[in-house]
Design a protein around this motif. Structure first.
Motif, PDB file in Angstrom:
ATOM      1  N   ALA A  31      14.189  -1.007   7.630  1.00  0.00           N
ATOM      2  CA  ALA A  31      15.215  -0.853   8.669  1.00  0.00           C
ATOM      3  C   ALA A  31      15.159   0.561   9.262  1.00  0.00           C
ATOM      4  O   ALA A  31      16.049   1.380   9.047  1.00  0.00           O
ATOM      5  N   PRO A  32      14.106   0.864  10.032  1.00  0.00           N
ATOM      6  CA  PRO A  32      13.947   2.223  10.564  1.00  0.00           C
ATOM      7  C   PRO A  32      15.035   2.636  11.552  1.00  0.00           C
ATOM      8  O   PRO A  32      15.228   3.831  11.789  1.00  0.00           O
ATOM      9  N   GLU A  33      15.752   1.673  12.106  1.00  0.00           N
ATOM     10  CA  GLU A  33      16.846   2.004  13.021  1.00  0.00           C
ATOM     11  C   GLU A  33      18.045   2.579  12.262  1.00  0.00           C
ATOM     12  O   GLU A  33      18.875   3.270  12.841  1.00  0.00           O
ATOM     13  N   ASN A  59      11.010   2.479   1.094  1.00  0.00           N
ATOM     14  CA  ASN A  59      11.155   1.048   1.409  1.00  0.00           C
ATOM     15  C   ASN A  59      12.215   0.821   2.473  1.00  0.00           C
ATOM     16  O   ASN A  59      12.060  -0.037   3.346  1.00  0.00           O
ATOM     17  N   CYS A  60      13.293   1.573   2.417  1.00  0.00           N
ATOM     18  CA  CYS A  60      14.387   1.401   3.376  1.00  0.00           C
ATOM     19  C   CYS A  60      13.938   1.761   4.791  1.00  0.00           C
ATOM     20  O   CYS A  60      14.290   1.065   5.756  1.00  0.00           O
ATOM     21  N   GLN A  74      18.176  -4.493  -1.357  1.00  0.00           N
ATOM     22  CA  GLN A  74      17.500  -5.228  -2.431  1.00  0.00           C
ATOM     23  C   GLN A  74      16.175  -4.582  -2.840  1.00  0.00           C
ATOM     24  O   GLN A  74      15.790  -4.616  -4.012  1.00  0.00           O
ATOM     25  N   LEU A  75      15.479  -3.977  -1.883  1.00  0.00           N
ATOM     26  CA  LEU A  75      14.171  -3.392  -2.156  1.00  0.00           C
ATOM     27  C   LEU A  75      14.223  -1.981  -2.733  1.00  0.00           C
ATOM     28  O   LEU A  75      13.214  -1.483  -3.235  1.00  0.00           O
ATOM     29  N   GLN A  93      21.998  -6.054  10.244  1.00  0.00           N
ATOM     30  CA  GLN A  93      22.578  -6.178   8.907  1.00  0.00           C
ATOM     31  C   GLN A  93      21.673  -6.925   7.929  1.00  0.00           C
ATOM     32  O   GLN A  93      21.626  -6.585   6.748  1.00  0.00           O
ATOM     33  N   GLU A  94      20.931  -7.886   8.397  1.00  0.00           N
ATOM     34  CA  GLU A  94      20.024  -8.618   7.512  1.00  0.00           C
ATOM     35  C   GLU A  94      18.915  -7.703   6.998  1.00  0.00           C
ATOM     36  O   GLU A  94      18.576  -7.733   5.810  1.00  0.00           O
ATOM     37  N   SER A  95      18.354  -6.851   7.853  1.00  0.00           N
ATOM     38  CA  SER A  95      17.303  -5.943   7.403  1.00  0.00           C
ATOM     39  C   SER A  95      17.871  -4.863   6.480  1.00  0.00           C
ATOM     40  O   SER A  95      17.204  -4.428   5.542  1.00  0.00           O
TER      41      SER A  95
END
Length: 73
Positions: free
Chosen positions: A22-24, A17-18, A55-56, A47-49
């Motif tokens: 946020a693949p970067e 999920n991460c 959370q995921l 930071q938002e992603s």
């Protein structure tokens, strides 16, 4: 605001999920499929992603702490 990301590979279950979120910032190793960090201090625009990735995560293997820029401690 600056942020620092840490991961606990012992908790990671390899859901990915991460990496999708946020693949970067996140990747998975080729051997076990566990989380690896591309960067530990993501810029403000990511930071938002990263927060969503925290959370995921189904096992709570990711943590992000935020600190105002210039704050000591």
């Amino acid at each position: 605001m600056s942020a620092r990301v840490t991961v606990d590979r012992d908790l990671c279950c390899g859901s990915g999920n991460c990496v999708v979120t946020a693949p970067e910032v996140f990747d998975q190793d080729d051997t076990e499929g566990l989380v690896t960090l591309r960067i530990t201090q993501p810029p403000a625009d990511l930071q938002e992603s990263v927060e969503l990735a925290v959370q995921l995560c189904p096992v709570g293997a990711i943590d992000m702490t935020r600190q105002p820029v210039g704050e000591k401690g």
